[in-house]
Design an enzyme around this catalytic site. Sequence first.
Site, PDB file in Angstrom:
ATOM      1  N   GLY A  67       0.836  -1.197  -0.002  1.00  0.00           N
ATOM      2  CA  GLY A  67      -0.019   0.211  -0.034  1.00  0.00           C
ATOM      3  C   GLY A  67       0.961   1.090   0.083  1.00  0.00           C
ATOM      4  CB  THR A  68       3.992   1.917   1.753  1.00  0.00           C
ATOM      5  OG1 THR A  68       3.781   1.732   3.020  1.00  0.00           O
ATOM      6  CG2 THR A  68       4.906   3.166   1.784  1.00  0.00           C
ATOM      7  CG  ASN A 142      -3.871   4.613   9.658  1.00  0.00           C
ATOM      8  OD1 ASN A 142      -4.160   5.489   9.453  1.00  0.00           O
ATOM      9  ND2 ASN A 142      -3.009   4.468  10.723  1.00  0.00           N
ATOM     10  CD  GLN A 170      -6.666   0.278   8.340  1.00  0.00           C
ATOM     11  OE1 GLN A 170      -7.409  -0.744   8.734  1.00  0.00           O
ATOM     12  NE2 GLN A 170      -5.191   0.224   8.461  1.00  0.00           N
ATOM     13  CG  HIS A 192      -0.558  -6.377   4.801  1.00  0.00           C
ATOM     14  ND1 HIS A 192      -0.375  -6.152   6.095  1.00  0.00           N
ATOM     15  CD2 HIS A 192      -0.026  -5.626   4.187  1.00  0.00           C
ATOM     16  CE1 HIS A 192       0.087  -5.002   6.397  1.00  0.00           C
ATOM     17  NE2 HIS A 192       0.137  -4.520   4.878  1.00  0.00           N
ATOM     18  CB  THR A 228       9.532  -9.268 -12.902  1.00  0.00           C
ATOM     19  OG1 THR A 228      10.460  -9.120 -13.881  1.00  0.00           O
ATOM     20  CG2 THR A 228       8.750 -10.774 -13.356  1.00  0.00           C
ATOM     21  CB  CYS A 315       5.378   2.180  15.734  1.00  0.00           C
ATOM     22  SG  CYS A 315       6.265   1.213  16.996  1.00  0.00           S
TER      23      CYS A 315
HETATM   24  N1  PLP Z   1      -2.368   3.614   4.336  1.00  0.00           N
HETATM   25  C1  PLP Z   1      -3.107   3.197   5.293  1.00  0.00           C
HETATM   26  C2  PLP Z   1      -4.383   4.124   5.517  1.00  0.00           C
HETATM   27  C3  PLP Z   1      -2.471   2.212   6.177  1.00  0.00           C
HETATM   28  O1  PLP Z   1      -3.418   1.785   7.358  1.00  0.00           O
HETATM   29  C4  PLP Z   1      -1.492   1.452   5.710  1.00  0.00           C
HETATM   30  C5  PLP Z   1      -0.763   0.112   6.735  1.00  0.00           C
HETATM   31  O2  PLP Z   1      -0.978   0.182   7.810  1.00  0.00           O
HETATM   32  C6  PLP Z   1      -0.665   2.080   4.705  1.00  0.00           C
HETATM   33  C7  PLP Z   1      -1.131   2.940   3.715  1.00  0.00           C
HETATM   34  C8  PLP Z   1       0.648   0.956   4.073  1.00  0.00           C
HETATM   35  O3  PLP Z   1       0.273  -0.046   3.704  1.00  0.00           O
HETATM   36  P1  PLP Z   1       1.590  -1.363   3.541  1.00  0.00           P
HETATM   37  O4  PLP Z   1       1.580  -1.905   5.097  1.00  0.00           O
HETATM   38  O5  PLP Z   1       0.783  -2.364   2.646  1.00  0.00           O
HETATM   39  O6  PLP Z   1       2.460  -0.665   2.968  1.00  0.00           O
END
Ligand code: PLP
Length: 373
Positions: A67-68, A142, A170, A192, A228, A315
Amino acid sequence: MTYLDHAATTPMRQSAIDAWVHAAGELNPNGQYAAGRKARSVLDSARESVAELLGCEPIEVIFTASGTEADNIALQGLYAASESRRIILPPSEHSAIRDVANALASQGAEIVDLPVDGAARVCDLSALDTQAAVAACMYANNEIGTIQPIPEIAERAAAAGTPLHVDAVQAVGKLPIHFHELQATTLAASAHKFGGPRGTGLLLAKRTPAPKPVYLGGGQERGIRPGTVDVAGAAGLAAALRESLEEHEQQRVRLAQLRDKLRSFITTHIDDVVVNTVEPALPTHLHVSFLGTDGDSLIMLMDRAGIAVSTGSACAAGVNRFSHVLEAMKADEARARGALRFSLGYSTTEEDIAVVCQQLPDIIATARKVAAL
Ligand code: PLP
């Protein structure tokens, strides 16, 4: 272990493990020979499933490693694709958005706040009326679980001609989301969080305006995320997404009942608490401040009792900083210090909640004694 940290990550669903293992031997989906075509067909069907489940076209589905990464590509890429230097976002965004915006600010971007209220919900949309390079807003927070008014935000951003990125990490898998109806330009998700493999994410990206690539390379995934593609990860993600959306309504009702049970136990049996989660919110989140305690020691005491929870905030080296979300909500220090997030998921049971209710009063009493020392 009693696991109530599903918002951090949730156990892989069996359907995702099966799909993942089944595809683990696939080779490069770009290979121009039979094995490549076979890998490509597994990847194509994962892409088609995601498109069908999230209301978009297969070409708009871009597999990422997290997600990041999806957030980074969207925010940096949409910014780079625009002439404007203005970025609009609420102060309560995840660090995957905030830190990118701050980095862009150090290179000359102008960051404009989308103000939030005492529940971290966007409450003033007027900043959206001036065109910007990009506006970003998470679908659901989150830490607290607050659901943002995305349809209104999307409408205002579209009226000003501003591309909108929605961090739906989320929310995807918990709420039905239709990308085209949402009118966002890009949307981020992460496998995940809904029972897929860790290290697999999603970016949905309209054909135009498309984010400019952040990485350069082989041109995969429309050149927006070259490299890839992890076919097994994509297959696991699609299987987890299908199962979570098939059962989301039933889980929404079940988990909201369990969450409400925990909330009413806490407010009835423990003094000096502030419930930070306010509707409309995800049914899986309960964020509470136990005044006179310290979040870090609460987590340790809970862990000693076999209960896994977190504060939900960023954290650093295992030490929680004060949450920027609570700061944006204008929470005072006692409320920020004693904050704890219980987050439920598809595998949460009545028994899990019963264990917490049984242990929590003593744990809070101990944490208050420790904090008073
Ligand atoms: N954005 C939100 C709102 C999240 O809660 C999180 C993870 O806690 C992320 C982005 C990042 O996702 P990832 O852990 O897949 O990098």
